[in-house]
Motif scaffolding. Structure first.
Motif, PDB file in Angstrom:
ATOM      1  N   LYS A 109       3.971   1.951   2.618  1.00 38.91           N
ATOM      2  CA  LYS A 109       5.048   2.906   2.334  1.00 38.91           C
ATOM      3  C   LYS A 109       4.383   4.217   1.977  1.00 38.91           C
ATOM      4  N   GLY A 110       4.967   5.315   2.429  1.00 38.20           N
ATOM      5  CA  GLY A 110       4.338   6.589   2.136  1.00 38.20           C
ATOM      6  C   GLY A 110       5.247   7.768   2.360  1.00 38.20           C
ATOM      7  N   VAL A 111       4.689   8.928   2.075  1.00 37.75           N
ATOM      8  CA  VAL A 111       5.405  10.190   2.205  1.00 37.75           C
ATOM      9  C   VAL A 111       4.571  11.165   3.036  1.00 37.75           C
ATOM     10  N   PHE A 112       5.227  12.200   3.521  1.00 35.96           N
ATOM     11  CA  PHE A 112       4.523  13.251   4.240  1.00 35.96           C
ATOM     12  C   PHE A 112       3.781  14.159   3.265  1.00 35.96           C
ATOM     13  N   GLY A 138       5.640  12.081  15.378  1.00 35.55           N
ATOM     14  CA  GLY A 138       4.672  11.068  15.800  1.00 35.55           C
ATOM     15  C   GLY A 138       4.298  10.134  14.664  1.00 35.55           C
ATOM     16  N   LEU A 139       4.107  10.685  13.453  1.00 36.75           N
ATOM     17  CA  LEU A 139       3.786   9.851  12.292  1.00 36.75           C
ATOM     18  C   LEU A 139       4.956   8.942  11.935  1.00 36.75           C
ATOM     19  N   SER A 140       6.155   9.487  12.040  1.00 38.51           N
ATOM     20  CA  SER A 140       7.335   8.682  11.746  1.00 38.51           C
ATOM     21  C   SER A 140       7.447   7.515  12.723  1.00 38.51           C
ATOM     22  N   LYS A 141       7.207   7.796  13.991  1.00 41.30           N
ATOM     23  CA  LYS A 141       7.272   6.748  15.009  1.00 41.30           C
ATOM     24  C   LYS A 141       6.142   5.727  14.829  1.00 41.30           C
ATOM     25  N   LEU A 192       4.158   5.133  12.030  1.00 42.74           N
ATOM     26  CA  LEU A 192       3.998   4.488  10.722  1.00 42.74           C
ATOM     27  C   LEU A 192       5.302   4.268   9.954  1.00 42.74           C
ATOM     28  N   GLY A 193       6.391   4.803  10.469  1.00 42.45           N
ATOM     29  CA  GLY A 193       7.662   4.646   9.767  1.00 42.45           C
ATOM     30  C   GLY A 193       7.831   5.589   8.587  1.00 42.45           C
ATOM     31  N   ILE A 194       7.021   6.628   8.519  1.00 40.24           N
ATOM     32  CA  ILE A 194       7.112   7.593   7.427  1.00 40.24           C
ATOM     33  C   ILE A 194       8.256   8.545   7.730  1.00 40.24           C
ATOM     34  N   SER A 195       9.109   8.802   6.735  1.00 41.15           N
ATOM     35  CA  SER A 195      10.240   9.692   7.004  1.00 41.15           C
ATOM     36  C   SER A 195      10.618  10.579   5.822  1.00 41.15           C
ATOM     37  N   GLU A 196       9.925  10.454   4.708  1.00 42.87           N
ATOM     38  CA  GLU A 196      10.346  11.172   3.509  1.00 42.87           C
ATOM     39  C   GLU A 196       9.220  11.983   2.883  1.00 42.87           C
ATOM     40  N   GLU A 197       9.603  12.947   2.047  1.00 42.74           N
ATOM     41  CA  GLU A 197       8.639  13.716   1.267  1.00 42.74           C
ATOM     42  C   GLU A 197       8.557  13.200  -0.167  1.00 42.74           C
ATOM     43  N   ILE A 198       9.617  12.522  -0.603  1.00 41.04           N
ATOM     44  CA  ILE A 198       9.658  11.913  -1.934  1.00 41.04           C
ATOM     45  C   ILE A 198      10.250  10.517  -1.766  1.00 41.04           C
ATOM     46  N   LEU A 199       9.599   9.536  -2.373  1.00 43.44           N
ATOM     47  CA  LEU A 199       9.998   8.147  -2.192  1.00 43.44           C
ATOM     48  C   LEU A 199      10.030   7.443  -3.544  1.00 43.44           C
ATOM     49  N   GLU A 200      11.129   6.738  -3.818  1.00 39.72           N
ATOM     50  CA  GLU A 200      11.218   5.912  -5.019  1.00 39.72           C
ATOM     51  C   GLU A 200      10.967   4.457  -4.646  1.00 39.72           C
ATOM     52  N   ILE A 201      10.171   3.802  -5.476  1.00 34.16           N
ATOM     53  CA  ILE A 201       9.856   2.391  -5.260  1.00 34.16           C
ATOM     54  C   ILE A 201      10.056   1.656  -6.585  1.00 34.16           C
ATOM     55  N   VAL A 228       0.858  -1.178   0.000  1.00 37.23           N
ATOM     56  CA  VAL A 228       0.000   0.000   0.000  1.00 37.23           C
ATOM     57  C   VAL A 228       0.897   1.231   0.000  1.00 37.23           C
ATOM     58  N   ILE A 229       0.608   2.147  -0.911  1.00 38.27           N
ATOM     59  CA  ILE A 229       1.320   3.424  -1.002  1.00 38.27           C
ATOM     60  C   ILE A 229       0.375   4.522  -0.528  1.00 38.27           C
ATOM     61  N   HIS A 230       0.870   5.381   0.354  1.00 37.18           N
ATOM     62  CA  HIS A 230       0.091   6.533   0.840  1.00 37.18           C
ATOM     63  C   HIS A 230       0.833   7.795   0.411  1.00 37.18           C
ATOM     64  N   ALA A 231       0.154   8.676  -0.324  1.00 37.76           N
ATOM     65  CA  ALA A 231       0.771   9.888  -0.862  1.00 37.76           C
ATOM     66  C   ALA A 231       0.600  11.105   0.050  1.00 37.76           C
ATOM     67  N   GLY A 232       0.458  10.875   1.347  1.00 38.42           N
ATOM     68  CA  GLY A 232       0.518  11.970   2.306  1.00 38.42           C
ATOM     69  C   GLY A 232      -0.808  12.539   2.772  1.00 38.42           C
ATOM     70  N   ASP A 233      -0.706  13.344   3.803  1.00 39.13           N
ATOM     71  CA  ASP A 233      -1.822  13.937   4.541  1.00 39.13           C
ATOM     72  C   ASP A 233      -2.608  12.885   5.324  1.00 39.13           C
ATOM     73  N   TYR A 234      -1.848  12.183   6.181  1.00 36.53           N
ATOM     74  CA  TYR A 234      -2.441  11.296   7.189  1.00 36.53           C
ATOM     75  C   TYR A 234      -3.083  12.202   8.243  1.00 36.53           C
ATOM     76  N   VAL A 235      -2.339  13.212   8.666  1.00 37.08           N
ATOM     77  CA  VAL A 235      -2.588  14.296   9.611  1.00 37.08           C
ATOM     78  C   VAL A 235      -2.071  13.965  11.011  1.00 37.08           C
ATOM     79  N   ALA A 236      -2.607  12.959  11.688  1.00 33.83           N
ATOM     80  CA  ALA A 236      -2.168  12.683  13.057  1.00 33.83           C
ATOM     81  C   ALA A 236      -1.813  11.205  13.243  1.00 33.83           C
ATOM     82  N   PRO A 237      -0.922  10.925  14.190  1.00 36.21           N
ATOM     83  CA  PRO A 237      -0.457   9.551  14.395  1.00 36.21           C
ATOM     84  C   PRO A 237      -1.549   8.545  14.755  1.00 36.21           C
ATOM     85  N   PHE A 238      -2.697   8.991  15.286  1.00 36.49           N
ATOM     86  CA  PHE A 238      -3.713   8.018  15.681  1.00 36.49           C
ATOM     87  C   PHE A 238      -4.327   7.271  14.497  1.00 36.49           C
ATOM     88  N   VAL A 239      -4.030   7.691  13.243  1.00 37.72           N
ATOM     89  CA  VAL A 239      -4.514   6.926  12.089  1.00 37.72           C
ATOM     90  C   VAL A 239      -3.897   5.528  12.054  1.00 37.72           C
TER      91      VAL A 239
END
Length: 170
Positions: free
Chosen positions: A54-57, A66-69, A71-80, A31-42
């Motif tokens: 896998k996703g981006v901010f 909080g999102l990084s912790k 969901l493991g999200i850490s980037e704004e641009i991701l290559e797959i 699953v790829i998420h292209a950002g705007d989760y908003v808060a870690p409780f998702v």
């Protein structure tokens, strides 16, 4: 490989749960998420995914630590790389950057969000896909996308009706 694509979930837990249910039912491999989760409780709903996420901010992701912790999200641009397909993922806040990736012809698929409007568009050898918004807040349409790397197809699905909103063969 079947890839589920989502964006702009904006904390809408019931809509995220629908997307997760559909991705699990279709047995996506990623699953790829292209950002705007908003808060870690998702994480409460996204952790129910059976496939890796896998996703981006996005621009509304204020709680990045909080999102990084969570969901493991850490980037704004991701290559797959998936089944030999080069995919670039970005939120798409800056249209000039989105178009530069499309014009570069370096990627088979460009995944973006931000506009909340679903779209599949061919630019030379590259396909740009915006799955629309999972949250449904701006357009009233809750949508996700599927990328089938073996069949080389992309389709956009309405989460409420599970009907196809768009389709393209690569």
């Amino acid at each position: 490989m079947l890839i589920g694509i989502m964006s702009d979930t904006h904390d809408n837990l019931p809509a995220i749960a629908k997307a997760v249910e559909l991705f699990n039912r279709e047995k996506v491999d990623l699953v790829i998420h292209a950002g705007d989760y908003v808060a870690p409780f998702v994480k409460r709903e996204l952790s129910k995914l059976k496939a890796p996420l896998k996703g981006v901010f996005g621009n509304n992701d204020g709680e990045r630590k909080g999102l990084s912790k969570a969901l493991g999200i850490s980037e704004e641009i991701l290559e797959i790389n998936a089944d030999g397909m080069k995919i670039i993922v970005l939120h798409g806040t800056n249209e000039k950057i989105v178009e530069a990736f499309a014009r570069s012809q370096l990627y088979d698929v460009i995944v973006r969000g931000h506009t909340h409007k679903y779209e599949i568009r061919e630019t030379g050898r590259s396909i740009l896909v915006n799955p629309g918004e999972v949250c449904g807040y701006l357009t009233g349409v809750k949508s996700i996308a599927f990328l089938d790397t073996k069949k080389r197809e992309i389709k956009i699905i309405n989460l409420d009706t599970e009907e196809a909103l768009g389709f393209m063969s690569l």
